[in-house]
Design a protein around this motif. Structure first.
Motif, short mmCIF file in Angstrom:
data_model
loop_
_atom_site.label_atom_id
_atom_site.label_comp_id
_atom_site.label_asym_id
_atom_site.label_seq_id
_atom_site.Cartn_x
_atom_site.Cartn_y
_atom_site.Cartn_z
N ASP A 217 0.70 -0.99 0.00
CA ASP A 217 0.04 0.01 -0.18
C ASP A 217 0.78 1.15 0.01
O ASP A 217 0.43 2.22 -0.81
CB ASP A 217 -0.73 0.07 1.27
N ALA A 218 1.89 1.24 0.88
CA ALA A 218 2.91 2.55 0.95
C ALA A 218 3.56 2.65 -0.45
O ALA A 218 3.67 3.79 -0.52
CB ALA A 218 3.82 2.24 2.01
N ALA A 219 3.91 1.61 -1.01
CA ALA A 219 4.52 1.94 -2.27
C ALA A 219 3.49 2.18 -3.51
O ALA A 219 4.04 3.20 -4.04
CB ALA A 219 5.26 0.45 -2.59
N ARG A 220 2.50 1.70 -3.33
CA ARG A 220 1.51 2.41 -4.37
C ARG A 220 1.12 3.89 -4.13
O ARG A 220 1.19 4.53 -4.97
CB ARG A 220 0.06 1.64 -4.18
N LEU A 221 0.93 4.21 -2.85
CA LEU A 221 0.89 5.78 -2.46
C LEU A 221 2.04 6.48 -2.99
O LEU A 221 1.69 7.69 -3.12
CB LEU A 221 0.61 5.86 -1.11
N ASP A 222 3.26 5.92 -2.67
CA ASP A 222 4.49 6.61 -3.18
C ASP A 222 4.55 6.68 -4.73
O ASP A 222 5.69 6.91 -5.54
CB ASP A 222 5.57 5.76 -2.63
N GLY A 223 3.59 6.08 -5.37
CA GLY A 223 3.74 6.43 -6.77
C GLY A 223 4.20 5.28 -7.76
O GLY A 223 4.47 5.65 -9.02
N ALA A 224 4.51 4.09 -6.98
CA ALA A 224 5.45 2.88 -7.68
C ALA A 224 4.43 2.19 -8.60
O ALA A 224 3.31 1.89 -8.11
CB ALA A 224 6.09 2.04 -6.81
N GLY A 225 4.94 1.67 -9.82
CA GLY A 225 3.80 0.87 -10.62
C GLY A 225 3.96 -0.54 -9.96
O GLY A 225 4.99 -0.73 -9.02
N ARG B 74 -1.96 5.29 -6.74
CA ARG B 74 -0.74 5.69 -7.36
C ARG B 74 -1.12 7.32 -8.09
O ARG B 74 0.27 7.89 -8.09
CB ARG B 74 -0.46 4.81 -8.52
N PHE B 82 1.61 5.42 7.88
CA PHE B 82 0.82 4.42 8.40
C PHE B 82 0.98 3.84 9.91
O PHE B 82 2.05 4.45 10.39
CB PHE B 82 1.28 2.84 7.58
N TYR B 88 10.21 0.42 4.04
CA TYR B 88 11.00 -0.57 3.36
C TYR B 88 12.22 -0.83 3.94
O TYR B 88 13.34 -0.36 4.23
CB TYR B 88 11.26 0.02 1.81
N ASN B 103 9.98 7.58 -7.96
CA ASN B 103 8.82 7.20 -8.98
C ASN B 103 8.32 8.25 -9.77
O ASN B 103 7.67 8.13 -10.61
CB ASN B 103 7.80 6.66 -8.23
N ARG B 151 7.19 14.56 -0.24
CA ARG B 151 6.45 14.58 -1.58
C ARG B 151 5.80 15.91 -1.76
O ARG B 151 5.26 16.18 -2.87
CB ARG B 151 5.59 13.53 -1.76
#
Lengths: 328, 400
Positions: A217-225, B74, B82, B88, B103, B151
């Motif tokens: 989820d975090a990566a999606r919100l960070d804009g990653a595909g 996205r 969170f 990561y 990204n 961001r």
């Protein structure tokens, strides 16, 4: 709740230990710390003597499994005559290990060279194993982290595929191969090896446990595909599972006897399993007794790369990959 | 135009459970809005819908004048912190913070500058090369914040970001989060179950219960004029004392019949409810020690405060001395009305039902009132709260 420190100092050290310097020393400290984490056997509430008894049983079982390996190591040093005439579990003169070994590079009876079969096996195992691991990682991740129409049913099919013995599929497989012109094709060997229901199942379970949804989820919100999320975020966390599946798949292809036996009738395409099988059969049935030492040493050399692979991959089986990522 | 506006936002799960029920909410640009409620009230679901991580059953979500219902997370340009940080683990602090910029294909030098600025704001500069596992809980929390602020998002979401910190650090981080909020000025939606966090941090606070918005107001207004019994008992610690009572004619005015006692009211504001059952709410701090009141009354506005003072006799069970104040747990012969929890933390003390206290007073530590035996409290009757027992809604005082 803060996560436990990565490197717990050994509790109750007898003497003040200087700060560990070398990598080896750090590993030793970590092992000690891990042992401290376990519950001592005497606290399990078992009756006295249970632990030694079970240890003894495990020891007996270990001997049982190691005996054939000891036999093959010992007999790889013997001449053909000595294999049959001397005690099987001890060495005998003359020492002919290197002579036996050299035979692996020769086409002794005109039916094929060990080294060529070895090369074939490496090729099939590398491509098949890598393919199976990659597909398992994709599929396992997909099953674990996406819900799509039919995902459950598909997964049940995968599980069901685990239960069907390959021998039951001989005839349909052969007929399909004949139609698809895959008889005697290396792709006939490699493509089916890339399908690993066990691998998919393992990867799914592993992803469920080791790749938190929040991270995706975090990566999606960070804009990653999605592709980037898989390769950059999920895959690094899947490494231990990935390596397990890689080992299982490579071993499965390496040891596969039935499929190549079915689809290859050209000696130069054989993998080791079929090649040694052919030698063994000819040694017994066609009077080519000089092949016996080659079967023995061939068998020994066949297992060495697998042991090496296991030792190389071992470093990837470690825990604590997620430390610091997710609170609690 | 509101930075975030939710219109009739609804989430019904496949199991038929309605997690969020027709939620209307506006967050103005630069505003810090707290979504608060007990666990399972749908606040996190609402936040996840705003982020795009949860499918919307019905209703709309807009950022500014752009409806984002069908925009993938996205492409929504929201940043989220969170509850469990979700860092990561295999990337360094620097890489964690830079991930979103990477990204977005922000060019290298600019990316580097922004990561370092964010790290500066959060005091992470010395930690940029560490991995998350080498950080303390508070530092991880900061990295999670850094990943979001770098961001420069239009919309900032936080899902209980402080709940995994210990009590002391949580208080510290509250002001830190606000400081960061003021420096970036993005519209923020902050979810918590902790009413203290809601009261101290929110420009406005939305109280949610079972997916339904109970009240959306400033912390001051929530506290002083709770819209219903739930908000009254949820906001404030110790909880408001709530009892079943009725309004009666008393001498020349009105009184609240609270068990066997009568509290005279200063005016006729609630005449419409004369002779009817009500729920009366008394904040613990609106109960006082009459002896200390007289001292205070001798100084200023004494006349007025005397007029709105009644007395309440109760059986004091036990007291908690906190140093700056003391909490006296008592019982009176009135029936407690259902709040969030009836007697609050007092319940754990009494083993026998009839000895359980049903109220708490928050007194000056100098008060001589002690546990054990009958005590008399003074009650500030101007500050009583009245609720309709059927609907639970607050009864408005008629204009005078």
């Amino acid at each position: 709740m803060s996560a436990p420190p990565v490197q717990a100092p050994p509790a109750a050290a007898t003497a003040p230990v200087p700060a560990p310097q070398s990598r080896r020393e750090r590993r030793r400290q970590q092992r000690l710390a891990e042992r401290e984490d376990g519950i001592p056997a005497e606290f399990y509430g078992l009756r006295r003597g249970t632990v030694p008894l079970l240890t003894g049983l495990a020891f007996v079982f270990a001997i049982f499994t190691l005996v054939p390996i000891a036999w093959i190591v010992i007999n790889s040093t013997k001449t053909q005559a000595n294999i049959f005439e001397t005690f099987g579990f001890w060495f005998a003169r003359p020492f002919s290990f290197f002579h036996n070994f050299s035979l692996l590079f020769q086409n002794v009876d005109g039916y094929g060279t060990y080294i060529q079969w070895f090369g074939n096996t490496v090729l099939y195992a590398a491509l098949g194993g890598a393919g199976a691991t990659a597909l398992s990682a994709f599929a396992g991740y997909g099953f674990a982290r996406f819900s799509f129409r039919g995902s459950r049913v598909l997964f049940y099919f995968t599980i069901a595929a685990l239960l069907v013995p390959i021998t039951a599929l001989t005839l349909p497989l052969y007929l399909t191969y004949a139609k698809a012109h895959l008889i005697n094709s290396i792709w006939g060997m490699i493509l089916p090896s890339m399908i690993s229901p066990v691998g998919i199942y393992l990867m799914r379970v592993y992803v469920d446990l080791s790749v938190p949804r929040e991270l995706i989820d975090a990566a999606r919100l960070d804009g990653a595909g999605e592709a980037k999320i898989f390769f950059r975020v999920a895959l690094p966390l899947m490494v231990p599972g990935f390596m397990t599946v890689l080992l299982i798949s490579v071993v499965a292809v390496w040891n596969n006897y039935f499929l190549p036996l079915l689809i290859f009738n050209i000696n130069t395409r054989y993998p080791l399993t079929v090649g040694i099988g052919l030698w063994s059969e000819r040694a017994q049935n066609s009077g080519n007794a000089q092949l016996f030492p080659m079967v023995v040493i061939g068998g020994l050399v066949t297992i060495i790369p697998l042991i090496a692979l296991f030792l190389i991959l071992q470093r990837y089986w470690r825990s604590g990959m997620l430390l610091g990522s997710i609170a609690n | 135009m509101a930075a975030i506006s939710l219109r009739a936002l609804t989430k019904v799960y496949a199991t038929g459970i309605t997690a969020v029920d027709a939620l209307d909410l506006d967050v103005e640009p630069g505003e810090f809005v707290v979504l608060v409620g007990p666990s399972g009230c749908g606040k996190t679901t609402a936040l996840r819908m705003v982020a795009g991580l949860e499918r919307i059953t019905s209703g709309t979500i807009s950022f500014g004048d752009r409806e984002v219902n069908d925009v993938s997370p996205r492409h929504r340009d929201v940043a989220m912190v969170f509850q469990n940080y979700a860092l990561y683990p295999h990337l360094t602090v620097y890489q964690n913070i830079a991930f979103a910029l990477e990204n977005k294909h922000v060019p290298g030098p600019q990316r580097d500058r922004r990561v370092r600025e964010a790290a500066e704001v959060l005091g992470l500069t010395d930690l940029l090369r560490r991995k998350p596992r080498q950080l303390s809980g508070g530092q991880r929390q900061r990295v999670a914040m850094g990943r979001a602020i770098v961001r420069e998002p239009a919309v900032f979401l936080m899902d209980e970001p402080l709940s995994n910190l210990d009590a002391k650090l949580r208080v510290q981080m509250r002001s830190e989060v606000l400081r960061v909020h003021h420096s970036i000025g993005a519209a923020t939606l902050y979810v918590t179950h902790d009413q203290t966090e809601a009261m101290t941090m929110g420009d406005r606070v939305a109280v949610l219960r079972d997916g339904v918005l109970q009240q959306y107001a400033t912390p001051r207004e929530l506290y002083d004029r709770p819209a219903n019994v739930f908000v009254a008992s949820f906001i404030g610690s110790p909880e408001m004392n709530l009892y079943e009572a009725s309004l009666e004619e008393h001498h020349d005015g009105m009184a609240v019949a609270l068990g066997s006692q009568r509290l005279g009211l200063p005016d006729q504001a609630y005449r419409a409810y004369l002779g009817r059952k009500v729920v009366v709410g008394i904040r613990p701090e609106d109960l006082g020690d009459p002896a200390l009141d007289r001292l205070a009354g001798a100084t200023a506005a004494g006349a007025h405060s005397q007029r709105s003072r009644a007395t309440l006799t109760a059986d004091a069970r036990f007291a908690e001395m906190l140093g700056s104040e003391q909490h006296v747990f008592f019982s009176i012969d009135a029936t407690p009305a259902g709040g969030a929890t009836a007697a609050g933390s007092a319940g754990q003390a009494g083993l026998l039902a009839d000895s359980e206290p049903n109220g708490v007073a928050r007194l000056d530590p100098r008060s001589a009132i002690r546990a054990g035996g009958k005590v008399t409290f003074s009650v500030d009757t101007e500050r009583l709260h009245f609720f309709d027992p059927d609907t639970g809604r607050a009864i408005e005082a008629a204009g005078d």
